[in-house]
Design an enzyme around this catalytic site. Structure first.
Site, short mmCIF file in Angstrom:
data_model
loop_
_atom_site.label_atom_id
_atom_site.label_comp_id
_atom_site.label_asym_id
_atom_site.label_seq_id
_atom_site.Cartn_x
_atom_site.Cartn_y
_atom_site.Cartn_z
N ARG A 133 0.86 -1.19 0.00
CA ARG A 133 0.00 0.00 0.00
C ARG A 133 0.89 1.23 0.00
O ARG A 133 1.72 1.40 0.89
CB ARG A 133 -0.93 0.03 1.22
CG ARG A 133 -2.09 1.03 1.04
CD ARG A 133 -2.94 1.22 2.28
NE ARG A 133 -2.18 1.85 3.34
CZ ARG A 133 -2.06 1.39 4.57
NH1 ARG A 133 -2.66 0.27 4.93
NH2 ARG A 133 -1.34 2.02 5.47
N GLU A 149 4.61 7.17 2.31
CA GLU A 149 5.45 5.98 2.48
C GLU A 149 4.91 4.84 1.62
O GLU A 149 3.77 4.87 1.16
CB GLU A 149 5.50 5.54 3.95
CG GLU A 149 4.16 5.09 4.52
CD GLU A 149 4.25 4.72 5.99
OE1 GLU A 149 5.36 4.63 6.54
OE2 GLU A 149 3.18 4.51 6.59
N ASN A 151 4.27 0.88 2.01
CA ASN A 151 4.16 -0.20 2.99
C ASN A 151 4.29 -1.54 2.28
O ASN A 151 3.54 -1.82 1.34
CB ASN A 151 2.81 -0.14 3.70
CG ASN A 151 2.59 1.19 4.39
OD1 ASN A 151 3.13 1.44 5.46
ND2 ASN A 151 1.81 2.07 3.78
N SER A 156 -2.75 -2.89 6.32
CA SER A 156 -4.05 -3.09 6.97
C SER A 156 -5.21 -2.61 6.10
O SER A 156 -5.04 -1.81 5.18
CB SER A 156 -4.09 -2.37 8.31
OG SER A 156 -3.82 -1.00 8.11
N LYS A 314 11.92 3.14 5.81
CA LYS A 314 12.00 4.59 5.56
C LYS A 314 13.35 4.96 4.94
O LYS A 314 13.44 5.82 4.07
CB LYS A 314 11.81 5.36 6.88
CG LYS A 314 10.57 5.00 7.68
CD LYS A 314 9.31 5.50 7.02
CE LYS A 314 8.09 5.32 7.91
NZ LYS A 314 7.74 3.94 8.20
N LYS A 368 11.21 10.93 11.01
CA LYS A 368 10.65 9.57 10.99
C LYS A 368 11.68 8.53 11.42
O LYS A 368 12.75 8.45 10.83
CB LYS A 368 10.17 9.22 9.58
CG LYS A 368 8.97 10.03 9.10
CD LYS A 368 8.48 9.49 7.76
CE LYS A 368 7.09 10.01 7.44
NZ LYS A 368 6.53 9.31 6.27
N GLU A 372 7.08 0.96 11.49
CA GLU A 372 5.78 0.88 10.84
C GLU A 372 4.71 0.89 11.92
O GLU A 372 4.97 0.60 13.07
CB GLU A 372 5.66 -0.40 10.02
CG GLU A 372 6.75 -0.59 8.97
CD GLU A 372 6.79 0.51 7.94
OE1 GLU A 372 5.72 1.03 7.60
OE2 GLU A 372 7.88 0.86 7.48
N GLY A 373 3.48 1.21 11.49
CA GLY A 373 2.36 1.01 12.41
C GLY A 373 1.80 2.27 13.03
O GLY A 373 0.90 2.20 13.84
N ARG A 455 -7.95 7.31 4.69
CA ARG A 455 -8.02 7.48 6.14
C ARG A 455 -8.07 8.96 6.44
O ARG A 455 -7.31 9.75 5.86
CB ARG A 455 -6.80 6.85 6.81
CG ARG A 455 -6.91 5.34 6.97
CD ARG A 455 -5.60 4.72 7.34
NE ARG A 455 -4.59 5.04 6.32
CZ ARG A 455 -3.29 4.79 6.45
NH1 ARG A 455 -2.83 4.27 7.56
NH2 ARG A 455 -2.46 5.09 5.49
#
Length: 479
Positions: A133, A149, A151, A156, A314, A368, A372-373, A455
């Site tokens: 993603r 970013e 992923n 998710s 990253k 950063k 992740e997350g 989101r």
């Protein structure tokens, strides 16, 4: 399109009675269609399905998004998929790029150790599956779509991305006349079926009809229903069995046979799909690291392999943004230009000029770590404080972070619904484009854009306080 205008004009003017009616219809829809998560207040809600469920946090209406940028984000998805695959095959680039990070960040170091062991044993991944993603924001100042970013592990909401889109389409079909909106302007979302189809195709390529798909999960997972949607499609459409295990359970119940077959709980595994393993919290003991290594040593198709996982860090993202680096992996100049157009400013912390600028104007940067997350980034005055601290502590710690240009998306008024209650707030949105990539040796089996996830969060959420983390699932309304 005339029909869009009322949405922007009337969000201010919606009366509470009408909004409550929309909220009621939305909550009924969520309950009937499985757009639900485990409720934290129920002890078993993260382990026992069907116990203590509540609707997923949602935006009540889709967020307007310019069609031009939507098409751009979809168009580059297969190019980013290909880039990840090519980076994953360049072990020297991965090891060299992360060599300083390895000294500063123990988690990256452990992942690199597994990567090194695979290189030493000359382990080749013939079948490579990526379910990615790529996340973007639309920068209001430059009017450009910029990548936040990429992923490559445990992306998710492929289950819920589709559902929230269908929820919004349903609400607009019922209330579109009142809203002045057309449900056809909410693009169809194929995230669930496309990800499940890619997993099924990887299972077919592995060619063991008795094997199962292993979903690696966290011991407690309140977002289990998003994951179960993929398992449900695999079972009902493809007749493929999935099993769910934590890394600790894999270590306890798993082994690799002489021919490379991964066996877990007595069942041969063809595909390993990670929905955990992306954060240090997922490795509380050596058992979890042993399980990750065991899986990597097997012949099972990993989603992702250790190389794909590292390709999404990253630091690699920042290295790829340097002049001339994309050309190392991509031959097509048009593809290089399309990727570069999406890149925000990215810098390492060994660039003194950028450090000076970031200390002077911290509000223009995001700091950063290699994590992740969510919830890990550093904003505002904290950027300055952390950079000054790192200057005192010496250069080694610098490699644990990168600096990124802060993107300033459009702020709009939206209705956010959580725990059955709506809040009207100023919010910003982030568009995630899913991509599926499957390769068997030289043959590319799948390379496609695979749906999307919007989101939306209150615009002040990175400042902390009550609103921190108040992100909701959303879809888009093309304008």
């Amino acid at each position: 399109m005339e029909s869009q205008k009322p949405m922007f004009l009337q969000v201010e003017n919606f009366d509470d009675e009408f909004v409550q009616k929309l909220v009621y219809d939305a909550l009924v829809w969520c309950s009937l269609h499985g757009l639900v998560v485990g409720d934290k207040s129920y002890q078993k809600s993260g382990t026992v399905p069907g116990v203590g469920m509540t609707h997923a946090p949602i935006a009540l209406l889709p967020t307007p998004f310019p069609e031009r940028y939507w098409k751009q984000a979809c168009e580059v998805a297969p190019i980013f998929n290909e880039l990840v695959d090519r980076v994953s095959l360049d072990s020297k680039f991965i090891q060299d790029s992360l060599s300083r990070t390895k000294k500063a960040d123990i988690f990256t170091s452990r992942l690199l150790d597994i990567h090194s062991k695979m290189l030493e044993s000359n382990k080749k991944e013939d079948i490579r599956l990526g379910l990615h993603r790529s996340d973007y924001m639309l920068d209001e100042e430059t009017k450009s779509l910029l990548q936040i970013e990429m992923n490559t592990i445990s992306c998710s909401f492929p289950g819920f991305g589709r559902l929230v889109t269908e929820l919004h389409q349903s609400l607009l079909r019922s209330h579109g006349d009142h809203l002045g909106l057309d449900s056809e302007r909410v693009p169809k979302n194929t995230s669930t079926s496309k990800f499940a189809d890619a997993l099924a195709q990887a299972w077919l390529e592995y060619n063991n009809p008795r094997a199962v798909v292993l979903v690696v999960v966290q011991p407690e997972e309140r977002n289990m229903y998003d994951q179960h949607w993929l398992s449900s499609v695999l079972r009902e459409k493809h007749n493929i069995v999935t099993i769910r295990k934590s890394l600790a359970e894999v270590e306890k119940e798993g082994s690799v046979q002489e021919d490379g077959t991964l066996v877990v709980d007595g069942q041969a595994v063809s595909v390993v799909y990670y929905r955990s393993g992306y954060t240090p919290r997922d490795y509380p003991s050596e058992s979890e690291w042993n399980a990750r290594l065991l899986i990597e040593q097997s012949s099972a198709v990993k989603c992702p392999s250790i190389a794909y996982h590292l390709a999404g860090t990253k630091k690699i993202q920042q290295e790829l943004a340097k002049p001339g680096v994309l050309e190392r992996f991509m031959d097509n100049k048009d593809d290089v230009a399309k990727l570069r157009e999406c890149f925000a400013g990215l810098w390492s912390l060994d660039d003194p000029e950028i450090i000076k600028r970031a200390i002077e104007k911290p509000e223009l940067f995001v700091m950063k770590p290699q994590r992740e997350g969510g919830g890990n980034n550093i904003y505002g005055d904290d950027v300055r404080e952390n950079l000054l601290r790192l200057q005192k502590e010496g250069e080694e710690e610098n490699a644990a972070y990168i600096l990124m240009q802060r993107i300033f998306p459009k702020v709009s008024n939206v209705f956010l619904v959580r725990e059955g209650v709506y809040h009207k707030d100023q919010a910003i949105s982030e568009l995630g484009i899913y991509g599926a990539y499957l390769r068997n040796k030289e043959r590319v089996v799948i390379n496609e854009q695979s749906g999307y996830l919007m989101r939306t969060k209150v615009s002040s959420s990175d400042e902390g306080g009550v609103a921190a983390g108040f992100a909701v699932l959303d879809s888009i309304y093309l304008n």
